[in-house]
Design a protein around this motif. Structure first.
Motif, PDB file in Angstrom:
ATOM      1  N   PRO A 126      36.905  74.876  34.427  1.00  0.00           N
ATOM      2  CA  PRO A 126      36.826  75.822  34.196  1.00  0.00           C
ATOM      3  C   PRO A 126      35.104  76.146  33.531  1.00  0.00           C
TER       4      PRO A 126
ATOM      5  N   LEU B 115      35.625  81.734  31.330  1.00  0.00           N
ATOM      6  CA  LEU B 115      36.966  80.970  31.400  1.00  0.00           C
ATOM      7  C   LEU B 115      37.040  81.226  29.618  1.00  0.00           C
TER       8      LEU B 115
ATOM      9  N   CYS C 207      41.743  77.289  31.008  1.00  0.00           N
ATOM     10  CA  CYS C 207      42.323  77.500  32.360  1.00  0.00           C
ATOM     11  C   CYS C 207      43.292  76.308  31.849  1.00  0.00           C
TER      12      CYS C 207
ATOM     13  N   PHE D 115      45.284  81.381  32.968  1.00  0.00           N
ATOM     14  CA  PHE D 115      43.816  81.098  32.380  1.00  0.00           C
ATOM     15  C   PHE D 115      43.456  83.111  31.618  1.00  0.00           C
TER      16      PHE D 115
END
Length: 423
Positions: A339, A343, A346, A364
């Motif tokens: 990721p 983010l 995840c 996520f």
């Protein structure tokens, strides 16, 4: 000292552990479920509010109701349950894992071909969020306050401040108000609340409890009992701003400042941990990077719904049983999932390509609040999936399915996950 052998040992008797044990038992494995408390159910035993089971059972259930469904199934299954049992040592051996258990019956050694870690989380304390002062009575985590009120029938506060807008903190703001306490406010160091939108609405707005963002508790006052706390504004880096201090009189400070997956036993086994989640790296079958060791539930990453905790437990338990019962474990061919900084994290971070054509569920969280957003998955630079969301918030976990067999990935391939604004 007794010595027993099992196909699968599951460590932790909460919703993830019970689901894992049942799934492994359903696959024909000989299963041991280990729980350090005197009852199964984990944290659900003290969660008397509703909202559980909407995904799995299609109805609102209280925490104990949800837990009891699985407790009844465990009791009716072939799973061996060890209550009030503590794993004090763990080591890898040829053919599996050995656990040393301590209980009222004495010492026992258990060997299992596969181990499932379903150990859950613990709460951050005042010292872990840099609150200065002495250690007076009246400074509690939200889970401890919940235990006092819901299980012991004791009121820990009459006039309280809540630090952190995590879901248990929000739920306890409502619970204490219903029991007659005055909740002066919920203070959150981040610029946006950390709890689910429904809990902000139902627990704060419906009871006129104020929520203050970009503010935090920096000091406690009192020796034997808490007398007051110091509240300060914080900057964009969540550092207290000098000159903004305000003293608020109260007899209780409740902390809802995050959860930490309990993975000390994983560390003893040298299972690599993801620094983003504090849980083990794993593949889509919940197997960690240590063969034969699986992880699920909140020990893997902090879930927002117990339904997903149970789902991961079932996946881990079934995969652990298949691993334990296989005559020879097939070598894995792993691709990485990476990721980017858009983010928060995840899960999983690996795909086992040797597992054949199957669906992999990817969970996520976004790092920051976003409006209309596109999620992109790229395999070695080639786009293989895109999905658009109307809005994303860090407290609300999202899930997407990947068709592993259709990706065309090779061992060592990299799947990049990223979020981008949609104009």
């Amino acid at each position: 000292m007794t010595h027993e052998q099992f196909d699968v040992a599951v460590l932790g008797g909460g919703p993830a552990g019970m689901a894992a044990a049942l799934a492994a038992d359903g696959k024909g494995a000989r299963v041991l479920l280990i729980e350090r408390e005197d009852r199964l159910g984990g944290i659900l035993k003290q969660c008397i509010h509703d909202g559980f089971g909407l995904v799995r059972f299609g109805k609102k259930m209280a925490g104990p109701e949800y837990a009891q469904v699985f407790i009844d199934r465990v009791n009716a299954s072939g799973v061996t349950v060890a209550l009030q049992s503590f794993a004090t040592a763990v080591e890898r051996r040829e053919g599996g894992t050995a656990l040393t258990l301590v209980s009222g019956k004495g010492l026992a050694t258990v060997e299992a071909k596969a181990l499932v870690l379903a150990t859950g989380c613990r709460e951050r304390t005042a010292r872990q969020v840099a609150i200065h002062g002495t250690r007076p009575a009246g400074v509690l985590t939200a889970g401890s306050a919940q235990h006092y009120v819901n299980l012991l029938g004791q009121m820990p506060a009459r006039r309280c401040v809540i630090l952190g807008s995590g879901d248990i903190g929000l739920i306890m703001a409502r619970r204490l108000t219903l029991e007659g306490a005055e909740v002066l406010g919920v203070y959150e160091a981040k610029p946006a609340p950390s709890g689910l939108s429904r809990n902000i609405s139902q627990c704060l707005e419906d009871f006129d409890i104020p929520l203050y963002t970009s503010r935090t508790v920096t000091r406690t006052f009192g020796r034997r009992r808490l007398e007051a706390v110091e509240i300060s504004d914080v900057d964009e880096a969540m550092r207290p701003i000098p000159g903004t201090e305000e003293r608020v009189a109260c007899d209780c400070l409740i902390l809802s400042v995050g959860l930490i997956p309990e993975n000390e036993l994983a560390e003893r086994l040298a299972v690599p941990l993801d620094p983003r989640t504090k849980g083990p790296f794993c593949d889509q079958n919940y197997q960690t990077l240590t063969d034969g060791v699986f992880a699920c539930g909140n020990a893997l990453h902090v879930n927002d719904l117990v339904d997903y905790v149970s789902e991961s437990g079932e996946g881990a338990g079934a995969a652990a049983a298949e691993y334990a019962l296989a005559k020879a474990a097939a070598p894995r061919r792993l691709a990485r999932i990476e990721p980017d900084d858009s983010l928060l994290y995840c899960v999983p971070r690996r795909l086992d390509l040797a597992a054949g054509a199957q669906k992999a569920v990817l969970f996520f969280r976004t790092r920051a609040e976003r409006g209309r957003t596109r999620m992109l998955v790229k395999l070695d630079g080639r786009e293989v999936l895109r999905k658009t969301y109307r809005a994303l918030r860090p407290p609300e976990m999202e899930r997407v399915e990947l068709e592993v067999g259709a990706l065309g990935a090779a061992e060592g391939s990299v799947l990049e996950i990223m979020l981008e604004e949609v104009g």
